[in-house]
Scaffold this motif. Structure first.
Motif, PDB file in Angstrom:
ATOM      1  N   MET A 185       4.678  11.241 -10.138  1.00  0.00           N
ATOM      2  CA  MET A 185       3.533  10.931  -9.287  1.00  0.00           C
ATOM      3  C   MET A 185       3.544   9.419  -9.027  1.00  0.00           C
ATOM      4  SD  MET A 185       2.517  13.900  -8.775  1.00  0.00           S
ATOM      5  CE  MET A 185       2.909  15.478  -9.502  1.00  0.00           C
ATOM      6  N   LEU A 186       4.381   9.019  -8.091  1.00  0.00           N
ATOM      7  CA  LEU A 186       4.705   7.603  -7.872  1.00  0.00           C
ATOM      8  C   LEU A 186       3.627   6.858  -7.103  1.00  0.00           C
ATOM      9  CD1 LEU A 186       6.900   5.362  -8.076  1.00  0.00           C
ATOM     10  CD2 LEU A 186       7.802   6.221  -5.898  1.00  0.00           C
ATOM     11  N   TYR A 187       2.995   7.515  -6.111  1.00  0.00           N
ATOM     12  CA  TYR A 187       2.058   6.875  -5.182  1.00  0.00           C
ATOM     13  C   TYR A 187       2.736   5.660  -4.533  1.00  0.00           C
ATOM     14  CZ  TYR A 187      -1.556   9.847  -7.196  1.00  0.00           C
ATOM     15  OH  TYR A 187      -2.291  10.936  -7.602  1.00  0.00           O
ATOM     16  N   PRO A 188       3.733   5.902  -3.679  1.00  0.00           N
ATOM     17  CA  PRO A 188       4.530   4.802  -3.115  1.00  0.00           C
ATOM     18  C   PRO A 188       3.712   3.757  -2.361  1.00  0.00           C
ATOM     19  CG  PRO A 188       5.560   6.927  -2.658  1.00  0.00           C
ATOM     20  CD  PRO A 188       4.205   7.221  -3.207  1.00  0.00           C
ATOM     21  N   GLY A 189       2.604   4.173  -1.774  1.00  0.00           N
ATOM     22  CA  GLY A 189       1.823   3.237  -0.975  1.00  0.00           C
ATOM     23  C   GLY A 189       1.242   2.068  -1.745  1.00  0.00           C
ATOM     24  N   VAL A 190       1.127   2.186  -3.069  1.00  0.00           N
ATOM     25  CA  VAL A 190       0.537   1.089  -3.851  1.00  0.00           C
ATOM     26  C   VAL A 190       1.592   0.129  -4.386  1.00  0.00           C
ATOM     27  CG1 VAL A 190      -1.337   2.635  -4.533  1.00  0.00           C
ATOM     28  CG2 VAL A 190       0.555   2.236  -6.120  1.00  0.00           C
ATOM     29  N   LEU A 191       2.865   0.434  -4.218  1.00  0.00           N
ATOM     30  CA  LEU A 191       3.916  -0.419  -4.784  1.00  0.00           C
ATOM     31  C   LEU A 191       3.923  -1.838  -4.208  1.00  0.00           C
ATOM     32  CD1 LEU A 191       6.845   2.149  -5.073  1.00  0.00           C
ATOM     33  CD2 LEU A 191       5.282   1.370  -6.864  1.00  0.00           C
ATOM     34  N   PRO A 192       3.737  -2.017  -2.876  1.00  0.00           N
ATOM     35  CA  PRO A 192       3.677  -3.404  -2.381  1.00  0.00           C
ATOM     36  C   PRO A 192       2.573  -4.223  -3.040  1.00  0.00           C
ATOM     37  CG  PRO A 192       3.992  -1.888  -0.557  1.00  0.00           C
ATOM     38  CD  PRO A 192       3.708  -1.049  -1.771  1.00  0.00           C
TER      39      PRO A 192
END
Length: 759
Positions: A193-200
């Motif tokens: 459950m990575l939630y890529p949108g919060v990585l930046p």
């Protein structure tokens, strides 16, 4: 998605990495380079820091002071964006940058003596910043309850009681928090459950707060990109709006309607934006930053995008559903002759549809492209259930492991109604190697226990039941209960897909299914349909926002109780501000909001869409969508979506080298109706940026990708939204009359900015 057994080779001397049978291959031979990041755990542990400093304190007066201020700011800005021609979210990166600047200024300039020490208790730390971001981002979204209230004001001439309106917002916003919080064991803690949108955002925070030469180099890159995009956005947003959608075809044939429909896209509901180039980062990154979405999801989105254009053109130019009688792209209901349908003429004094009045007015029509959007949303949502059950059944099954006698017996034995005394301590497993590294670091902090989330759910449920009767919603209690039940089931599937891929399309797709179910259950009651959607679809969306913010807390090592507190405060404050701003904009821009196209600054497309859906589904479901009726394939498409992932899965079982596991069928199906609304000139630029980032940079320059990709993404979003906010109030009419740039070749103020034919 399951990973296929792959032959891997790793040359230590050249540091080159390859995966046979995969399109992702690194050819980099620089000895400083690292291997290509292949899965969620690689990304989560290489892109952002796993380290934690327990001595950092988020519970400071300064954090609350800045958090409340930015919550007020974000809630107001989000409501302004709701009435824009292109939906743009208030990015957590934007809030992170502003909070960092304010916090650093308070640390630097406020003395540390007397009462002032509360405003400056010491160095502004990472956990304070994360606390502020979560509080402000919880406030910085336009509540769907506002959509219900806006429709009532615009189309029903109803102005609900302020007290009932506020409690409507509170209950509808917090209901999903309770459900999402109870499912965080499956949808939050695992690495998948990575939630890529919060990585930046987290990459940016690491750059702000880590020491060393490398960090200072990253900060220089961040500041340079931030300043560059800040200045650049003056041009497409104000001075040179042609850059929003530069189309050679529109410039060559400015009076051709077909060219406008196919190649135009710089204004809302203009056209498909085929081959248009957008140089406005606000629209390129308007939904989700293209530099953060994994390549698999991007490829599936691109396939859906291509199919969408083909289907839209085929439907319109073959005059299916009499499409040529209506605008190419529109969200309103129409009479057969193409004029806007007057919904008030088919409803009685109780706001219910009267069959006798329908006979006089005739059944309404949708634009053909909007019907394709309804079809694709059903396809995408249904495919989400089947896709996840086929490819991620082990992950999904974990959500129900608690349903056994032993677990339920233990809950009952340990239940304590004094939930506020729960110490939140958690048992640390003996073997922690398989646990997500970020979650492992969080185990040292007291948890916000399930009882807190359960209480949030129960209180919201009770308030919601009262509100539906106090506001004359026409939704019965059993309809409300069914809406909540549908939300509970949907949360698990649609948020799992969002957490893995970074696209929230399946969450939006859930809205159409909910409207369909409500329409058949409460036929003739458009108002009941709106409230049913509010307490079902919006509940899923709020659960997603809660889990996204909790993932930020997990990555930033913000204690769970601090995250819970920030979310509740921000959500309640944001709801009140949404209500105030909504009333102000409707008072000043009512006529524009009621028009089909609006302007390049203000648009009523979202309340228009919500209202027309409520009328069509809530009032005319049987007449329009039942078997044998005009739009019968809209509900039937749900059945098609259930089987859509099967061919991909079957092929992969027999021929794994074809890599059918690389495609997300829910995303492909959902994107078939993607271009039905908004400014479409940005789509080609979106995919160009995403493929350069997630394929070329990630596989050819993996070291650069790890260090700078998400940091640059954060700088681009942050600088853009700062300038958009300034321009919204300074020249675009958010605080009074608009002051547009005088008309010139690059600013066609009398028509579409890309100079295509205006309809």
């Amino acid at each position: 998605m399951p990973s296929v057994t792959e032959e891997k080779s790793f040359d230590v001397e050249k540091k080159s990495y390859s995966v046979k049978g995969d399109i992702e291959t690194s050819t980099e031979e620089d000895t400083d380079e690292i291997v290509v990041l292949q899965n969620e755990r690689d990304i989560a542990t290489h892109v952002i820091s796993v380290d934690d400093d327990p001595s950092l304190n988020p519970w400071t007066f300064r954090a609350f002071f800045i958090g409340l201020g930015l919550s007020a700011f974000g809630g107001s800005l989000a409501q302004i964006y709701y009435f824009k021609p292109q939906t743009v979210s208030v990015s957590p990166m934007f809030l992170g940058i502003i909070s960092y600047v304010i916090g650093l200024a308070m640390e630097t300039f406020i003395p540390r003596y007397g009462l002032l020490r509360y405003l400056n208790p010491g160095p502004f730390n990472k956990k304070e910043n994360a606390f502020i971001i979560i509080m402000a981002s919880a406030a910085a979204s336009s509540a769907l309850g506002i959509e219900v209230l806006a429709v009532q004001r615009l189309y029903y001439n109803i102005t609900p009681n302020p007290g009932s309106s506020i409690f409507l917002l509170f209950s509808s916003q917090l209901l999903g928090y309770g459900i999402g919080g109870l499912m965080r064991g499956v949808l939050l803690y695992p690495s998948k459950m990575l939630y890529p949108g919060v990585l930046p955002l987290l990459s940016m925070l690491d750059a702000f707060y880590r020491d060393g030469i490398e960090t200072r180099r990253k900060l220089k890159v961040f500041y340079f990109v931030f300043a560059g995009i800040l200045i650049w956005e003056l041009f497409p947003e104000w001075i040179f709006p042609l850059l929003t959608g530069f189309s050679i075809f529109c410039l060559a044939a400015p009076n051709n309607a077909t060219v406008s429909r196919l190649f135009g896209g710089s204004n809302g509901n203009e056209g498909l934006g085929l081959f248009s180039l957008c140089f406005d980062w606000q629209y390129i990154s308007g939904g989700t930053n293209p530099m953060s979405i994994p390549l698999k999801a991007q490829l599936s989105s691109f396939i859906g995008y291509i199919i969408c254009m083909v289907v839209f053109v085929a439907v319109y130019y073959n005059n299916i559903w009499k499409s040529q009688n209506f605008p190419f792209l529109a969200q309103l209901l129409f009479y057969e002759n193409g004029t806007v349908y007057n919904q008030t003429l088919i409803m009685n004094s109780n706001y219910e549809v009267d069959p006798a009045l329908i006979a006089e007015q005739g059944l309404p029509y949708y634009a053909g492209t909007w019907i394709i959007n309804l079809l694709s949303t059903n396809l995408g949502l249904a495919a989400s259930f089947t896709h996840l059950l086929l490819w991620n059944k082990d992950d999904i099954s974990g959500a129900w492991t608690w349903i056994n006698k032993e677990t339920l017996r233990g809950w009952r034995a340990n239940f304590d109604w004094k939930f506020w005394k729960h110490d939140g301590k958690r048992e640390v497993p003996a073997n922690t190697e398989d646990i997500d590294p970020h979650y492992r670091e969080m185990l040292k902090y007291p948890d916000a226990p399930n009882s807190w989330y359960l209480l949030t759910f129960v209180l919201s449920f009770i308030v919601g039941l009262v509100v539906i009767y106090k506001t004359d919603s026409t939704l019965p209690w059993w309809g409300f209960c069914l809406a909540v039940f549908m939300a509970v089931v949907s949360v698990l599937f649609v948020i799992a897909l969002y957490a893995i891929t970074g696209t929230g399309l399946s969450i939006r797709n859930e809205e159409t299914l909910v409207q369909m179910v409500a329409g058949y259950m409460h036929n003739g009651r458009p108002m009941a349909n709106m409230f049913f959607v509010l307490y079902s679809y919006n509940t899923v969306n709020q659960a997603m926002l809660l889990l996204r913010d909790l993932k930020i807390a997990q990555y930033a090592k913000l204690p769970p109780r601090a995250a819970f507190t920030a979310q509740i405060i921000g959500t309640l404050l944001g709801a009140v501000l949404n209500y105030v701003i909504m009333n102000s904009i409707i008072d000043n821009e009512r006529e524009i909001l009621l028009s089909i196209h609006g302007t390049n600054i203000w648009s009523g497309q979202q309340p228009q869409s919500y209202n027309s859906q409520a009328i069509a589904w809530g009032g005319l479901a049987h007449e329009l969508f039942s078997s044998g009726q005009r739009y019968q394939w809209v509900p039937l498409s749900y059945l098609v979506g259930l089987v859509a992932p099967l061919p991909f899965w079957i092929i992969h079982q027999y021929w794994p080298r074809l890599r059918m596991d690389y495609y997300y069928t829910p995303i492909i199906c959902g994107y078939i109706g993607w271009l039905c609304v908004g400014i479409n000139s940005s789509i080609l630029s979106f995919f160009m940026v995403s493929f350069i980032s997630q394929w070329w940079l990630r596989t050819r320059f993996p070291h650069w990708f790890v260090k700078y990709n998400y940091l640059v993404a954060a700088a681009l979003d942050g600088g853009t939204q700062v300038m958009v906010f300034i321009l919204s109030f300074a020249v675009q009419g958010a605080a009074g009359p608009a002051h547009l740039i005088p008309a010139w070749w690059g600013a066609n103020q009398s028509g579409y900015y890309d100079r295509c034919l205006s309809f």
